[in-house]
Each structure stands twice: as C-alpha cells, then as structure tokens.
Design a protein around this motif. Structure first.
Motif, PDB file in Angstrom:
ATOM      1  N   ASN A  64       0.847  -1.130  -0.074  1.00  0.00           N
ATOM      2  CA  ASN A  64       0.020   0.215   0.030  1.00  0.00           C
ATOM      3  C   ASN A  64       0.899   1.050   0.026  1.00  0.00           C
ATOM      4  OD1 ASN A  64      -2.379   1.058  -0.241  1.00  0.00           O
ATOM      5  ND2 ASN A  64      -2.329   1.498   2.276  1.00  0.00           N
ATOM      6  N   GLY A  65       1.914   1.340  -1.064  1.00  0.00           N
ATOM      7  CA  GLY A  65       2.742   2.435  -1.015  1.00  0.00           C
ATOM      8  C   GLY A  65       3.980   2.227  -0.141  1.00  0.00           C
ATOM      9  N   ASP A  66       4.379   1.027   0.249  1.00  0.00           N
ATOM     10  CA  ASP A  66       5.138   0.598   1.291  1.00  0.00           C
ATOM     11  C   ASP A  66       6.577   0.799   0.664  1.00  0.00           C
ATOM     12  OD1 ASP A  66       3.783  -0.364   3.562  1.00  0.00           O
ATOM     13  OD2 ASP A  66       2.701  -1.171   2.070  1.00  0.00           O
ATOM     14  N   GLN A  91       5.240   5.746  -2.384  1.00  0.00           N
ATOM     15  CA  GLN A  91       4.742   6.074  -0.839  1.00  0.00           C
ATOM     16  C   GLN A  91       3.327   6.789  -1.217  1.00  0.00           C
ATOM     17  OE1 GLN A  91       8.240   8.800   0.574  1.00  0.00           O
ATOM     18  NE2 GLN A  91       8.465   7.177   1.823  1.00  0.00           N
ATOM     19  N   GLY A  92       2.454   5.882  -0.209  1.00  0.00           N
ATOM     20  CA  GLY A  92       1.080   6.612  -0.395  1.00  0.00           C
ATOM     21  C   GLY A  92       0.343   6.358  -1.516  1.00  0.00           C
ATOM     22  N   LYS A  93       1.010   5.234  -2.477  1.00  0.00           N
ATOM     23  CA  LYS A  93       0.042   4.889  -3.806  1.00  0.00           C
ATOM     24  C   LYS A  93      -0.256   3.527  -3.547  1.00  0.00           C
ATOM     25  CE  LYS A  93       2.210   8.576  -6.770  1.00  0.00           C
ATOM     26  NZ  LYS A  93       3.246   8.942  -5.697  1.00  0.00           N
ATOM     27  N   PRO A  94      -1.437   3.273  -3.480  1.00  0.00           N
ATOM     28  CA  PRO A  94      -1.836   2.098  -2.992  1.00  0.00           C
ATOM     29  C   PRO A  94      -1.304   1.107  -4.374  1.00  0.00           C
ATOM     30  CG  PRO A  94      -3.753   3.237  -2.797  1.00  0.00           C
ATOM     31  CD  PRO A  94      -2.767   4.061  -3.256  1.00  0.00           C
ATOM     32  N   THR A 118      -3.070  -4.652   2.091  1.00  0.00           N
ATOM     33  CA  THR A 118      -2.783  -4.188   3.694  1.00  0.00           C
ATOM     34  C   THR A 118      -3.010  -5.638   4.278  1.00  0.00           C
ATOM     35  OG1 THR A 118      -5.092  -3.649   3.998  1.00  0.00           O
ATOM     36  CG2 THR A 118      -3.457  -1.783   3.254  1.00  0.00           C
TER      37      THR A 118
END
Length: 191
Positions: free
Chosen positions: A86-88, A129-132, A186
C-alpha cells in the motif's frame, strides 16, 4: 389575481430554464468525461517499449521457497501471505514468495540494485509512498539497475526519471494482467 398569475408564470419560466440549463451542462460534462476517459484508457493501453511479458505462471499457495526463473520474479507459485503493498517502501530485501502474492493482487513492485544512487532510491520512494498497490525494495542480485514488475510483466530502466516508469505504473497497477483485482494490499506481511 392577475399579478399572482404572472408571478407563477415567471417562476415556472425560471424553473424550466434552470432545469434546461442543468440538462445542457450535464450533457456537455458527460461528453467531456467520455472523451477524456477514452484518451486516458488509450494511453494506459499503449505498448511500453522494453516491457517483457511472461506467461504460464502458476498460482499455487506454497509454504516452501520457490525457485523463480526471473530475477526479480514476475509471478508463479507463492506464499499464502501477501506483502503489504500500500505504497510501502522497504529498506531491506523482501521475501520473493510474499512479494509475488502482492503482484497477484495487482501491485507493481519496484526494485533496485547497488548501482542505484541514494538520489535514485529517494526518487523511487517518492513515486511509491502513499500509492496503493505499489511497493519498493532493494534487490541486490537483479541484473538491471531499476526493475518494475507486475504479474507476468517486467521493465528494466536506468533512471527513476525514465518516462516509462510512470507509464508502467499507469498501465499495470491493478491492470488487466491482475489475477485477483481488488484483493487487499494491507494487513499482510511487514518484514
């Protein structure tokens, strides 16, 4: 009484004009949306130079290590537990078997080797980052400097600024190659 009748007629005219204006605005907005959506769809389906496609990939859940023919792997048998995608941004290599499960869910996995500079890694992290349905990790043994991988598809680039990076993300994040679209990214493994 005559005045009241005139007021009613005026109100009706205003209401009818407002409704007609809303209908016209809706038709215009719908037309613009249809043209824009078609353009975006065409762009995201355009072939991307350098993308390799691999077929006949297994999808069995296994509890053992898997010897994948590609580095990094593009699909195949994998762990029953996916990797959070999940943007990890991971700073250490991640287990292939968990990453492949995330690819099955429609994620794009961006990896890099030691030829990538700290600035390259920072730029890649900013894209993820922050992009599913995306994740980033080092992959020291990969042959290319930067590799983008989706289920059955892979692209090697030399720079995070290569325009094909954005095109690959647009086309393959939850793209048509996804075996399990909409499956979670997630509550999976966080190594």
């Amino acid at each position: 009484m005559h005045q009241e009748d005139l007021r009613r007629k005026r109100r009706r005219k205003i209401v009818y004009s407002a409704v007609a204006g809303l209908i016209v605005a809706g038709v215009v907005a719908g037309g613009i949306w249809a043209v824009t959506a078609t353009d975006d769809s065409a762009k995201s389906k355009a072939p991307i130079a350098g993308v390799q496609t691999f077929g006949k990939l297994g999808r069995t859940h296994v509890q053992t290590p898997v010897a994948y023919p590609q580095t990094p792997p593009v699909g195949g048998d994998h762990s029953p537990v996916w990797l959070n995608c999940n943007g990890d941004v991971y700073t250490k290599p991640v287990p292939n078997e968990n990453a492949v499960h995330s690819l099955e869910h429609g994620a794009v996995w961006i990896t890099y080797n030691d030829q990538a500079s700290p600035a390259d890694v920072t730029a890649l992290a900013a894209r993820v980052q922050g992009k599913p349905y995306t994740f980033l990790s080092p992959y020291p043994t990969e042959p290319g400097k930067i590799t983008l991988t989706a289920w059955g598809n892979q692209l090697v680039v030399d720079s995070p600024d290569d325009p094909r990076v954005e095109a690959f993300l647009a086309q393959y994040v939850q793209g048509p190659q996804t075996p399990e679209p909409g499956a979670p990214c997630t509550d999976g493994l966080m190594p």
